[in-house]
Motif scaffolding. Structure first.
Motif, mmCIF file in Angstrom:
data_model
loop_
_atom_site.group_PDB
_atom_site.id
_atom_site.type_symbol
_atom_site.label_atom_id
_atom_site.label_comp_id
_atom_site.label_asym_id
_atom_site.label_seq_id
_atom_site.Cartn_x
_atom_site.Cartn_y
_atom_site.Cartn_z
ATOM 1 N N GLN A 157 12.737 -10.455 6.196
ATOM 2 C CA GLN A 157 12.935 -9.713 4.925
ATOM 3 C C GLN A 157 12.352 -8.867 4.165
ATOM 4 N N LEU A 158 12.757 -7.356 4.110
ATOM 5 C CA LEU A 158 12.239 -6.843 3.324
ATOM 6 C C LEU A 158 12.530 -6.966 1.820
ATOM 7 N N SER A 159 12.079 -5.767 0.870
ATOM 8 C CA SER A 159 12.235 -5.588 -0.394
ATOM 9 C C SER A 159 11.106 -4.789 -1.004
ATOM 10 N N ASN A 160 11.970 -3.892 -2.076
ATOM 11 C CA ASN A 160 10.758 -3.314 -2.691
ATOM 12 C C ASN A 160 9.864 -2.254 -1.533
ATOM 13 N N CYS A 161 10.862 -1.686 -0.437
ATOM 14 C CA CYS A 161 11.057 -0.566 -0.004
ATOM 15 C C CYS A 161 11.024 0.756 -0.486
ATOM 16 N N TYR A 162 9.956 2.128 -0.540
ATOM 17 C CA TYR A 162 10.479 3.169 -1.157
ATOM 18 C C TYR A 162 9.683 4.480 0.778
ATOM 19 N N LEU A 163 10.147 5.496 -0.219
ATOM 20 C CA LEU A 163 9.695 6.802 -0.156
ATOM 21 C C LEU A 163 9.920 7.856 -0.528
ATOM 22 N N GLY A 164 9.018 8.606 -0.874
ATOM 23 C CA GLY A 164 8.768 9.428 -2.356
ATOM 24 C C GLY A 164 7.816 10.355 -2.139
ATOM 25 N N VAL A 165 7.625 11.649 -2.659
ATOM 26 C CA VAL A 165 7.171 13.030 -2.601
ATOM 27 C C VAL A 165 6.416 12.648 -4.013
ATOM 28 N N TYR A 166 4.763 13.488 -3.551
ATOM 29 C CA TYR A 166 3.799 13.596 -4.570
ATOM 30 C C TYR A 166 3.811 14.823 -4.573
ATOM 31 N N ASP A 167 2.723 15.591 -5.269
ATOM 32 C CA ASP A 167 2.776 17.177 -5.198
ATOM 33 C C ASP A 167 1.085 16.773 -5.316
ATOM 34 N N ALA A 168 0.522 17.985 -5.256
ATOM 35 C CA ALA A 168 -0.934 18.654 -4.929
ATOM 36 C C ALA A 168 -2.073 18.058 -6.578
ATOM 37 N N THR A 169 -0.899 17.500 -7.453
ATOM 38 C CA THR A 169 -1.629 16.669 -8.074
ATOM 39 C C THR A 169 -1.848 15.380 -8.818
ATOM 40 N N GLY A 170 -0.943 14.758 -7.704
ATOM 41 C CA GLY A 170 -0.816 13.600 -7.809
ATOM 42 C C GLY A 170 0.481 13.151 -8.049
ATOM 43 N N THR A 171 1.693 13.857 -8.665
ATOM 44 C CA THR A 171 2.694 13.382 -10.075
ATOM 45 C C THR A 171 3.550 13.115 -9.098
ATOM 46 N N LEU A 172 4.254 12.008 -9.222
ATOM 47 C CA LEU A 172 5.603 11.561 -8.264
ATOM 48 C C LEU A 172 6.791 12.482 -8.515
ATOM 49 N N ARG A 213 1.068 -1.490 0.299
ATOM 50 C CA ARG A 213 -0.156 -0.015 -0.264
ATOM 51 C C ARG A 213 0.828 1.650 -0.357
ATOM 52 N N VAL A 214 0.199 2.256 -0.784
ATOM 53 C CA VAL A 214 0.876 3.502 -0.260
ATOM 54 C C VAL A 214 0.386 4.238 0.320
ATOM 55 N N THR A 215 0.975 4.885 1.529
ATOM 56 C CA THR A 215 0.640 5.310 3.057
ATOM 57 C C THR A 215 1.527 6.527 2.549
ATOM 58 N N LEU A 216 0.559 8.127 2.870
ATOM 59 C CA LEU A 216 0.717 9.093 2.545
ATOM 60 C C LEU A 216 0.236 10.165 3.439
ATOM 61 N N VAL A 217 1.339 11.600 3.822
ATOM 62 C CA VAL A 217 1.276 11.691 4.782
ATOM 63 C C VAL A 217 1.546 13.266 4.654
ATOM 64 N N ARG A 218 0.219 14.429 4.541
ATOM 65 C CA ARG A 218 0.961 15.768 3.227
ATOM 66 C C ARG A 218 1.487 16.523 4.124
ATOM 67 N N GLY A 221 3.864 24.679 -1.391
ATOM 68 C CA GLY A 221 2.169 24.414 -1.315
ATOM 69 C C GLY A 221 2.311 22.765 -1.155
ATOM 70 N N THR A 222 1.289 22.440 -1.299
ATOM 71 C CA THR A 222 1.222 21.192 -0.660
ATOM 72 C C THR A 222 1.294 19.974 -1.135
ATOM 73 N N TYR A 223 1.976 18.886 -0.365
ATOM 74 C CA TYR A 223 3.169 17.538 -0.479
ATOM 75 C C TYR A 223 2.412 16.986 -0.107
ATOM 76 N N PHE A 224 2.626 15.331 -0.683
ATOM 77 C CA PHE A 224 2.490 14.133 0.102
ATOM 78 C C PHE A 224 3.682 13.326 -0.274
ATOM 79 N N ILE A 225 4.237 13.217 1.357
ATOM 80 C CA ILE A 225 5.036 12.276 1.483
ATOM 81 C C ILE A 225 4.858 10.287 1.210
ATOM 82 N N ALA A 226 5.253 9.801 0.904
ATOM 83 C CA ALA A 226 4.647 8.448 0.567
ATOM 84 C C ALA A 226 6.348 6.946 1.585
ATOM 85 N N LEU A 227 4.900 6.511 1.219
ATOM 86 C CA LEU A 227 5.920 4.919 2.409
ATOM 87 C C LEU A 227 5.544 4.246 1.539
#
Length: 240
Positions: A119-134, A90-95, A165-171
């Motif tokens: 046993q972890l794999s494919n774990c990422y952090l990222g940033v989406y903007d208010a339009t939902g673009t990574l 799941r993509v978890t978002l914190v604004r 502006g508004t951003y969403f940190i993704a986990l």
């Protein structure tokens, strides 16, 4: 008698003058003592902004060499833990709302506890903007989630300049781990952080399932709180 009247006039004038002088110097006639406003020059000026009369301001990100954060890390005492079945894929978002242009290079995560047998794999952090673009993402951070349970930076693969502006940190987490071993620091107890908000502006939410990487775009109108309601509390993040 004319003579007596003439003599009384100077005496009356002298007495009147004395009464006037007494009235000017009497404390009872002082405008301040009587509750009056007094002259403008006598009124004390308010303290200048930033002076000794300025109100207390709480900690700022810059006090800890950060550019922004989702909340004071001193308040990030709640430990949030969730099963791999609950949040894996799941993509978890914190604004987070940025008030000024920010050169964004790292996402700080409060890692509270680790599972040495995970046993972890494919774990990422990222940033989406208010339009939902990574806008940016880290490489796979699985190895870093296995060591050093402290607040630490995770470098974006490609830093970017974030306009106000508004951003969403993704986990995104994937793999297997013990529910109460891999834990993260949190600044809010789950669903309460969304008070007064609805999609696509939820402060804390999840999106999608079965993801092995962060999608290039997401539909923020699909923000969900179903997983949040199970106790997946809002993570603490910082920016540098």
């Amino acid at each position: 008698m004319p003579t007596r009247t003439t003599a009384a006039r100077p005496l009356a004038a002298v007495l009147a003058a004395l009464f006037v002088l007494a009235g000017c110097t009497s404390p009872d006639k002082d405008p301040e003592a009587a509750g009056g406003s007094g002259s403008p020059a006598a009124v004390a000026a308010p303290p200048a902004p930033g002076g000794t009369g300025a109100g207390y301001e709480g900690p700022r990100p810059q006090d800890q060499n950060l550019l922004a954060w989702t909340g004071d890390p001193n308040d990030a005492g709640h430990v949030t833990a969730q099963s791999a079945v609950g949040v894996g894929g799941r993509v978890t978002l914190v604004r987070i709302v940025l008030r000024q242009e920010t050169a964004w290079s790292n996402i700080w995560l409060g890692l509270a506890g680790i599972d040495p047998n995970a046993q972890l794999s494919n774990c990422y952090l990222g940033v989406y903007d208010a339009t939902g673009t990574l806008r940016a993402a880290t490489p796979d951070v699985s190895p870093q989630l296995m060591t050093d349970p402290v607040a630490k930076p995770f470098a974006l693969a490609k830093p970017f300049t974030a306009a106000p502006g508004t951003y969403f940190i993704a986990l995104l987490l994937n793999g297997n781990w013990a529910t109460n071993a891999l834990t993260l620091k949190s600044t809010g107890a789950g669903i309460s952080v969304n008070a007064g908000l609805t999609p696509p502006n939820l402060r804390y939410s999840t999106l999608l399932t079965g993801q092995n990487s962060l999608p290039a775009t997401v539909n923020l109108a699909e923000q969900s709180t179903s997983t949040i309601n199970t106790g997946w509390a809002s993570q603490w993040y910082g920016i540098s």
